[in-house]
Design an enzyme around this catalytic site. Sequence first.
Site, PDB file in Angstrom:
ATOM      1  N   ASP A  11      -2.352   2.746  -1.263  1.00 58.91           N
ATOM      2  CA  ASP A  11      -2.363   3.794  -0.229  1.00 58.91           C
ATOM      3  C   ASP A  11      -1.151   3.724   0.685  1.00 58.91           C
ATOM      4  OD1 ASP A  11      -4.779   4.801  -1.190  1.00 58.91           O
ATOM      5  OD2 ASP A  11      -5.959   3.452   0.077  1.00 58.91           O
ATOM      6  N   SER A  12      -0.017   3.319   0.137  1.00 60.01           N
ATOM      7  CA  SER A  12       1.218   3.291   0.922  1.00 60.01           C
ATOM      8  C   SER A  12       1.925   4.640   0.923  1.00 60.01           C
ATOM      9  CB  SER A  12       2.171   2.218   0.383  1.00 60.01           C
ATOM     10  OG  SER A  12       1.647   0.923   0.596  1.00 60.01           O
ATOM     11  N   GLY A  13       1.546   5.522   0.005  1.00 59.10           N
ATOM     12  CA  GLY A  13       2.169   6.843  -0.060  1.00 59.10           C
ATOM     13  C   GLY A  13       3.072   7.042  -1.256  1.00 59.10           C
ATOM     14  N   THR A  15       2.496   8.434  -4.099  1.00 59.10           N
ATOM     15  CA  THR A  15       2.380   9.754  -4.731  1.00 59.10           C
ATOM     16  C   THR A  15       3.175  10.797  -3.956  1.00 59.10           C
ATOM     17  OG1 THR A  15       0.206   9.153  -5.609  1.00 59.10           O
ATOM     18  CG2 THR A  15       0.750  11.499  -5.547  1.00 59.10           C
ATOM     19  N   LYS A  31       3.140   8.876 -14.667  1.00 59.53           N
ATOM     20  CA  LYS A  31       2.372   7.749 -14.150  1.00 59.53           C
ATOM     21  C   LYS A  31       1.762   7.039 -15.356  1.00 59.53           C
ATOM     22  CE  LYS A  31      -0.757   5.999 -10.770  1.00 59.53           C
ATOM     23  NZ  LYS A  31      -0.921   5.988  -9.324  1.00 59.53           N
ATOM     24  N   GLU A  96       5.681   6.561 -11.417  1.00 56.84           N
ATOM     25  CA  GLU A  96       4.873   6.043 -10.318  1.00 56.84           C
ATOM     26  C   GLU A  96       4.000   4.888 -10.785  1.00 56.84           C
ATOM     27  OE1 GLU A  96       1.413   7.305  -7.094  1.00 56.84           O
ATOM     28  OE2 GLU A  96       2.413   8.885  -8.241  1.00 56.84           O
ATOM     29  N   GLY A  97       4.084   3.779 -10.068  1.00 58.67           N
ATOM     30  CA  GLY A  97       3.245   2.640 -10.374  1.00 58.67           C
ATOM     31  C   GLY A  97       1.830   2.825  -9.858  1.00 58.67           C
ATOM     32  N   ALA A  98       1.024   1.795 -10.034  1.00 56.29           N
ATOM     33  CA  ALA A  98      -0.363   1.801  -9.550  1.00 56.29           C
ATOM     34  C   ALA A  98      -0.506   0.687  -8.518  1.00 56.29           C
ATOM     35  CB  ALA A  98      -1.334   1.579 -10.707  1.00 56.29           C
TER      36      ALA A  98
END
Length: 201
Positions: A11-13, A15, A31, A96-98
């Site tokens: 949840d750091s942003g 996306t 992703k 994008e990582g997870a």
Amino acid sequence: MELFVSAIGTDSGKTLISAIFAEALEADYWKPIQSGNPRDTETVRSLVSNKKTHFWQETYVLNTPASPHASAKIDGVKVSLDFIEKPITNNHLIIEGAGGLLVPINDQDYVVDIAMRLKVPIILVCNLYLGSINHSLLSLCYLQQKGIQVRGLVFNGPSNPESERIIEAKSPWPTIMKIPHLDNVDTRTVSKYAIELKAIL
């Protein structure tokens, strides 16, 4: 240009930042591992307004919103780095990582190992909260020790100038941009920051 968007935590942003980079570069988006719903690919699709970006299918789509290694176990799926192959495209590519850098995807490998295997430089997203200096510096230290290629940092969310100052002072890589807290995120918001980013890249 190929970039792997990772972060100091969940949840750091990532996306939002991925959407801004995809819009700025009119880049393809991918992703590799998705855990839970809504799918980040669909979120980025809803935020990108250019007509050039192609959205590639995830390699793994897992049902439970958890660490990929745990979600895969629940689903009875084995996640393997060997099956994560970069899409073949002539366009720029945003990956994008997870979660954060050291989120496990199985019992041996971490999210950051995807970037290393694919040989794609990292954008590290740092959001600012109590404890984020420690998380940011630990992430930077790990990247340095492993000799991982990093393009730069992006600060996302409510600003904390003193936290930003000390993280930047300790970082060997530049800060690319700072995104403030946004009450509403839509295509216009993403386009605004994409225009700013174009002047930097």
